[in-house]
Write a protein that holds these residues in place. Structure first.
Motif, PDB file in Angstrom:
ATOM      1  N   ALA A   1     -62.493  25.646 -15.797  1.00  0.00           N
ATOM      2  CA  ALA A   1     -61.252  25.145 -15.195  1.00  0.00           C
ATOM      3  C   ALA A   1     -60.659  26.184 -14.245  1.00  0.00           C
ATOM      4  CB  ALA A   1     -60.246  24.810 -16.291  1.00  0.00           C
ATOM      5  N   GLN A   2     -60.021  25.698 -13.171  1.00  0.00           N
ATOM      6  CA  GLN A   2     -59.330  26.574 -12.246  1.00  0.00           C
ATOM      7  C   GLN A   2     -57.985  27.014 -12.797  1.00  0.00           C
ATOM      8  OE1 GLN A   2     -60.686  27.720  -9.241  1.00  0.00           O
ATOM      9  NE2 GLN A   2     -62.491  26.786 -10.205  1.00  0.00           N
ATOM     10  N   ARG A   3     -57.366  26.142 -13.598  1.00  0.00           N
ATOM     11  CA  ARG A   3     -56.062  26.412 -14.210  1.00  0.00           C
ATOM     12  C   ARG A   3     -55.913  25.499 -15.418  1.00  0.00           C
ATOM     13  NH1 ARG A   3     -51.295  28.936 -12.643  1.00  0.00           N
ATOM     14  NH2 ARG A   3     -52.363  29.573 -10.718  1.00  0.00           N
ATOM     15  N   LEU A   4     -55.264  25.985 -16.459  1.00  0.00           N
ATOM     16  CA  LEU A   4     -55.120  25.205 -17.691  1.00  0.00           C
ATOM     17  C   LEU A   4     -53.651  25.055 -18.058  1.00  0.00           C
ATOM     18  CD1 LEU A   4     -57.872  26.880 -19.923  1.00  0.00           C
ATOM     19  CD2 LEU A   4     -57.907  24.525 -19.078  1.00  0.00           C
ATOM     20  N   PRO A   5     -53.231  23.860 -18.486  1.00  0.00           N
ATOM     21  CA  PRO A   5     -51.912  23.730 -19.098  1.00  0.00           C
ATOM     22  C   PRO A   5     -52.003  24.137 -20.572  1.00  0.00           C
ATOM     23  CG  PRO A   5     -52.962  21.585 -18.992  1.00  0.00           C
ATOM     24  CD  PRO A   5     -53.912  22.552 -18.332  1.00  0.00           C
ATOM     25  N   LEU A   6     -50.878  24.558 -21.135  1.00  0.00           N
ATOM     26  CA  LEU A   6     -50.869  24.931 -22.550  1.00  0.00           C
ATOM     27  C   LEU A   6     -51.339  23.781 -23.430  1.00  0.00           C
ATOM     28  CD1 LEU A   6     -47.607  27.029 -23.105  1.00  0.00           C
ATOM     29  CD2 LEU A   6     -49.961  27.811 -23.317  1.00  0.00           C
ATOM     30  N   ALA A   7     -51.060  22.549 -23.006  1.00  0.00           N
ATOM     31  CA  ALA A   7     -51.419  21.383 -23.828  1.00  0.00           C
ATOM     32  C   ALA A   7     -52.913  21.362 -24.138  1.00  0.00           C
ATOM     33  CB  ALA A   7     -51.000  20.098 -23.119  1.00  0.00           C
ATOM     34  N   GLN A   8     -53.741  21.867 -23.225  1.00  0.00           N
ATOM     35  CA  GLN A   8     -55.180  21.853 -23.461  1.00  0.00           C
ATOM     36  C   GLN A   8     -55.624  22.945 -24.436  1.00  0.00           C
ATOM     37  OE1 GLN A   8     -56.565  21.138 -19.027  1.00  0.00           O
ATOM     38  NE2 GLN A   8     -58.187  20.501 -20.434  1.00  0.00           N
TER      39      GLN A   8
ATOM     40  N   ALA B   1     -53.653  23.567 -27.197  1.00  0.00           N
ATOM     41  CA  ALA B   1     -52.937  23.307 -28.441  1.00  0.00           C
ATOM     42  C   ALA B   1     -53.866  23.098 -29.634  1.00  0.00           C
ATOM     43  CB  ALA B   1     -52.008  22.100 -28.270  1.00  0.00           C
ATOM     44  N   ASP B   2     -55.038  22.515 -29.395  1.00  0.00           N
ATOM     45  CA  ASP B   2     -55.952  22.245 -30.502  1.00  0.00           C
ATOM     46  C   ASP B   2     -57.072  23.278 -30.597  1.00  0.00           C
ATOM     47  OD1 ASP B   2     -57.259  21.565 -28.210  1.00  0.00           O
ATOM     48  OD2 ASP B   2     -58.082  19.660 -28.965  1.00  0.00           O
ATOM     49  N   GLN B   3     -56.946  24.380 -29.839  1.00  0.00           N
ATOM     50  CA  GLN B   3     -57.969  25.421 -29.866  1.00  0.00           C
ATOM     51  C   GLN B   3     -57.627  26.487 -30.914  1.00  0.00           C
ATOM     52  OE1 GLN B   3     -60.830  25.551 -27.919  1.00  0.00           O
ATOM     53  NE2 GLN B   3     -60.255  23.499 -27.213  1.00  0.00           N
ATOM     54  N   PRO B   4     -58.624  27.035 -31.611  1.00  0.00           N
ATOM     55  CA  PRO B   4     -58.343  28.186 -32.484  1.00  0.00           C
ATOM     56  C   PRO B   4     -57.981  29.396 -31.621  1.00  0.00           C
ATOM     57  CG  PRO B   4     -60.699  27.796 -32.347  1.00  0.00           C
ATOM     58  CD  PRO B   4     -60.046  26.644 -31.639  1.00  0.00           C
ATOM     59  N   LEU B   5     -56.882  30.044 -31.947  1.00  0.00           N
ATOM     60  CA  LEU B   5     -56.397  31.171 -31.147  1.00  0.00           C
ATOM     61  C   LEU B   5     -56.543  32.478 -31.915  1.00  0.00           C
ATOM     62  CD1 LEU B   5     -53.080  29.657 -29.712  1.00  0.00           C
ATOM     63  CD2 LEU B   5     -55.325  29.720 -28.614  1.00  0.00           C
ATOM     64  N   VAL B   6     -56.685  33.565 -31.184  1.00  0.00           N
ATOM     65  CA  VAL B   6     -56.614  34.907 -31.748  1.00  0.00           C
ATOM     66  C   VAL B   6     -55.375  35.558 -31.153  1.00  0.00           C
ATOM     67  CG1 VAL B   6     -58.233  35.738 -29.985  1.00  0.00           C
ATOM     68  CG2 VAL B   6     -57.738  37.152 -31.987  1.00  0.00           C
ATOM     69  N   ASP B   7     -54.497  36.084 -32.025  1.00  0.00           N
ATOM     70  CA  ASP B   7     -53.209  36.593 -31.558  1.00  0.00           C
ATOM     71  C   ASP B   7     -52.694  37.620 -32.556  1.00  0.00           C
ATOM     72  OD1 ASP B   7     -50.865  36.946 -30.112  1.00  0.00           O
ATOM     73  OD2 ASP B   7     -50.521  34.800 -29.839  1.00  0.00           O
ATOM     74  N   PHE B   8     -51.610  38.264 -32.189  1.00  0.00           N
ATOM     75  CA  PHE B   8     -50.980  39.219 -33.090  1.00  0.00           C
ATOM     76  C   PHE B   8     -50.268  38.482 -34.221  1.00  0.00           C
ATOM     77  CE2 PHE B   8     -51.890  41.772 -29.461  1.00  0.00           C
ATOM     78  CZ  PHE B   8     -52.045  43.055 -29.939  1.00  0.00           C
ATOM     79  N   ALA B   9     -49.832  39.222 -35.227  1.00  0.00           N
ATOM     80  CA  ALA B   9     -49.246  38.624 -36.424  1.00  0.00           C
ATOM     81  C   ALA B   9     -47.934  37.924 -36.102  1.00  0.00           C
ATOM     82  CB  ALA B   9     -49.027  39.692 -37.490  1.00  0.00           C
TER      83      ALA B   9
ATOM     84  N   GLU C   1     -43.091  31.073 -28.380  1.00  0.00           N
ATOM     85  CA  GLU C   1     -41.970  30.504 -27.619  1.00  0.00           C
ATOM     86  C   GLU C   1     -42.467  29.579 -26.519  1.00  0.00           C
ATOM     87  OE1 GLU C   1     -38.783  30.720 -28.143  1.00  0.00           O
ATOM     88  OE2 GLU C   1     -38.760  32.205 -29.759  1.00  0.00           O
ATOM     89  N   ALA C   2     -43.568  29.934 -25.876  1.00  0.00           N
ATOM     90  CA  ALA C   2     -44.101  29.096 -24.807  1.00  0.00           C
ATOM     91  C   ALA C   2     -44.577  27.750 -25.343  1.00  0.00           C
ATOM     92  CB  ALA C   2     -45.244  29.820 -24.098  1.00  0.00           C
ATOM     93  N   PHE C   3     -45.296  27.749 -26.461  1.00  0.00           N
ATOM     94  CA  PHE C   3     -45.744  26.488 -27.045  1.00  0.00           C
ATOM     95  C   PHE C   3     -44.551  25.666 -27.545  1.00  0.00           C
ATOM     96  CE2 PHE C   3     -49.959  28.500 -27.284  1.00  0.00           C
ATOM     97  CZ  PHE C   3     -50.765  27.426 -26.916  1.00  0.00           C
ATOM     98  N   ALA C   4     -43.568  26.336 -28.134  1.00  0.00           N
ATOM     99  CA  ALA C   4     -42.392  25.624 -28.629  1.00  0.00           C
ATOM    100  C   ALA C   4     -41.610  24.985 -27.481  1.00  0.00           C
ATOM    101  CB  ALA C   4     -41.491  26.582 -29.415  1.00  0.00           C
ATOM    102  N   ALA C   5     -41.502  25.702 -26.358  1.00  0.00           N
ATOM    103  CA  ALA C   5     -40.782  25.161 -25.200  1.00  0.00           C
ATOM    104  C   ALA C   5     -41.459  23.918 -24.652  1.00  0.00           C
ATOM    105  CB  ALA C   5     -40.668  26.219 -24.113  1.00  0.00           C
ATOM    106  N   ALA C   6     -42.792  23.853 -24.793  1.00  0.00           N
ATOM    107  CA  ALA C   6     -43.548  22.677 -24.343  1.00  0.00           C
ATOM    108  C   ALA C   6     -43.673  21.628 -25.450  1.00  0.00           C
ATOM    109  CB  ALA C   6     -44.932  23.105 -23.880  1.00  0.00           C
ATOM    110  N   ASN C   7     -42.989  21.882 -26.566  1.00  0.00           N
ATOM    111  CA  ASN C   7     -43.026  20.956 -27.712  1.00  0.00           C
ATOM    112  C   ASN C   7     -44.462  20.731 -28.194  1.00  0.00           C
ATOM    113  OD1 ASN C   7     -41.723  19.385 -29.667  1.00  0.00           O
ATOM    114  ND2 ASN C   7     -41.941  17.498 -28.467  1.00  0.00           N
ATOM    115  N   LEU C   8     -45.208  21.826 -28.277  1.00  0.00           N
ATOM    116  CA  LEU C   8     -46.608  21.759 -28.683  1.00  0.00           C
ATOM    117  C   LEU C   8     -46.841  22.593 -29.939  1.00  0.00           C
ATOM    118  CD1 LEU C   8     -48.300  22.375 -25.208  1.00  0.00           C
ATOM    119  CD2 LEU C   8     -48.254  20.189 -26.453  1.00  0.00           C
ATOM    120  N   ALA C   9     -47.674  22.097 -30.809  1.00  0.00           N
ATOM    121  CA  ALA C   9     -48.136  22.897 -31.942  1.00  0.00           C
ATOM    122  C   ALA C   9     -49.316  23.750 -31.485  1.00  0.00           C
ATOM    123  CB  ALA C   9     -48.554  21.995 -33.097  1.00  0.00           C
TER     124      ALA C   9
END
Length: 306
Positions: free
Chosen positions: A180-187, A189-197, A208-216
């Motif tokens: 993809a050239q660019r992705l929205p957060l919605a795409q 939402a169902d991906q396994p993520l690696v992130d800080f605690a 905060e970004a996912f919450a602002a977009a009303n996404l889990a």
């Protein structure tokens, strides 16, 4: 009481152990315990609860530590302040930085500072932003480079915003979204993520970004070191969200911009009452940033039309 007793008591409070405190203070445990007992008699209060498993502060001990740290710090600064008044910068400089610092070559800055102020003993720690804010606020660290969500308050310290960075998605080359050239957060939402605690400043940027977009979203791997993001992503186990400059240093992954990207704000923070060494370091930092700032185009004087 004397300064040695204060140093011993603070070492016990920090280490939670008379044995470790004695090793830190380069003395034998019996001598340290004797001085702590004398201090408690002089104060008329028990500072520590001693059990076979641990050493904990009593309420009186907590009050003592708050005042003792400030007193010991002020005492140690006397010589440095006098030297600074005479034109010499010396003493100890404790620095901190996040592991994913971008926009500033801190090692290069430290090298330049050391060349100009060789009498300053410089120490550096790498850690979480939340911890470093507390360390600077408590005057246990002089200057730190932190990264937080732009809406997060940073209180009780002096600060200077360095840069706002949009996060990009990093994916394994074979991932279905990697082309993809660019992705929205919605795409994502169902991906396994690696992130800080959860609860850390780094994690709040994505939460905060996912919450602002009303996404889990689903963080499957919680890490403490940015380098682990690259490893999990490269092996196709997760998708990561990192600053674009950090992604440029990764190998074997693909970075894709995000249309509604989370943002990280990087700050330099320091105590509201900095030591002479910290003042000199911040002044040099400000000069470095001023030198790096884009210069306005020079004005061209047009000749009058004849």
């Amino acid at each position: 009481m004397n300064l040695k007793q204060i140093e011993y008591a603070l070492a016990v409070a920090d280490e939670g152990s008379f044995t470790r405190a004695a090793a830190r203070c380069h003395t034998v445990q019996s001598a340290l315990s004797h001085q702590i007992a004398r201090l408690e008699r002089q104060l008329g209060a028990q500072l520590f609860e001693r059990t076979s498993r641990r050493v904990a502060l009593t309420p009186a001990g907590e009050a003592f530590v708050r005042s003792a740290r400030a007193a010991l710090d002020a005492t140690r600064r006397i010589g440095d302040d006098v030297a600074a008044a005479c034109g010499q910068v010396r003493g100890r400089l404790s620095l901190g930085m996040i592991s994913s610092l971008t926009g500033l070559d801190l090692v290069e800055h430290i090298a330049a500072f050391h060349q100009q102020y060789p009498q300053v003993d410089i120490h550096l720690n790498v850690g979480r932003s939340e911890w470093m804010v507390e360390e600077v606020r408590g005057r246990r660290m002089d200057v730190a480079m932190i990264g937080v969500w732009p809406g997060a308050p940073v209180e009780g310290v002096a600060l200077r915003a360095l840069v706002d960075e949009e996060l990009v998605a990093v994916l394994a080359p074979g991932h279905p979204l990697a082309a993809a050239q660019r992705l929205p957060l919605a795409q994502l939402a169902d991906q396994p993520l690696v992130d800080f605690a959860a609860g850390t400043g780094a994690r709040r940027q994505t939460d905060e970004a996912f919450a602002a977009a009303n996404l889990a979203h689903r963080v499957q791997f919680e890490i403490t070191d940015m380098r682990l993001v690259e490893q999990f992503v490269r092996r196709g186990l997760a998708v990561g969200l990192v600053p674009a400059a950090v992604a440029q240093g990764f190998e074997g992954v693909v970075a894709v911009p995000i249309s509604d990207a989370p943002v990280r704000r990087v700050y330099a923070i320091w105590s509201n009452t900095p030591t002479p060494a910290a003042q000199a370091f911040v002044a040099m930092l400000e000069q470095t940033l001023a030198d790096q700032a884009p210069k306005p185009p020079s004005m061209v004087r047009l000749a009058p039309v004849m």
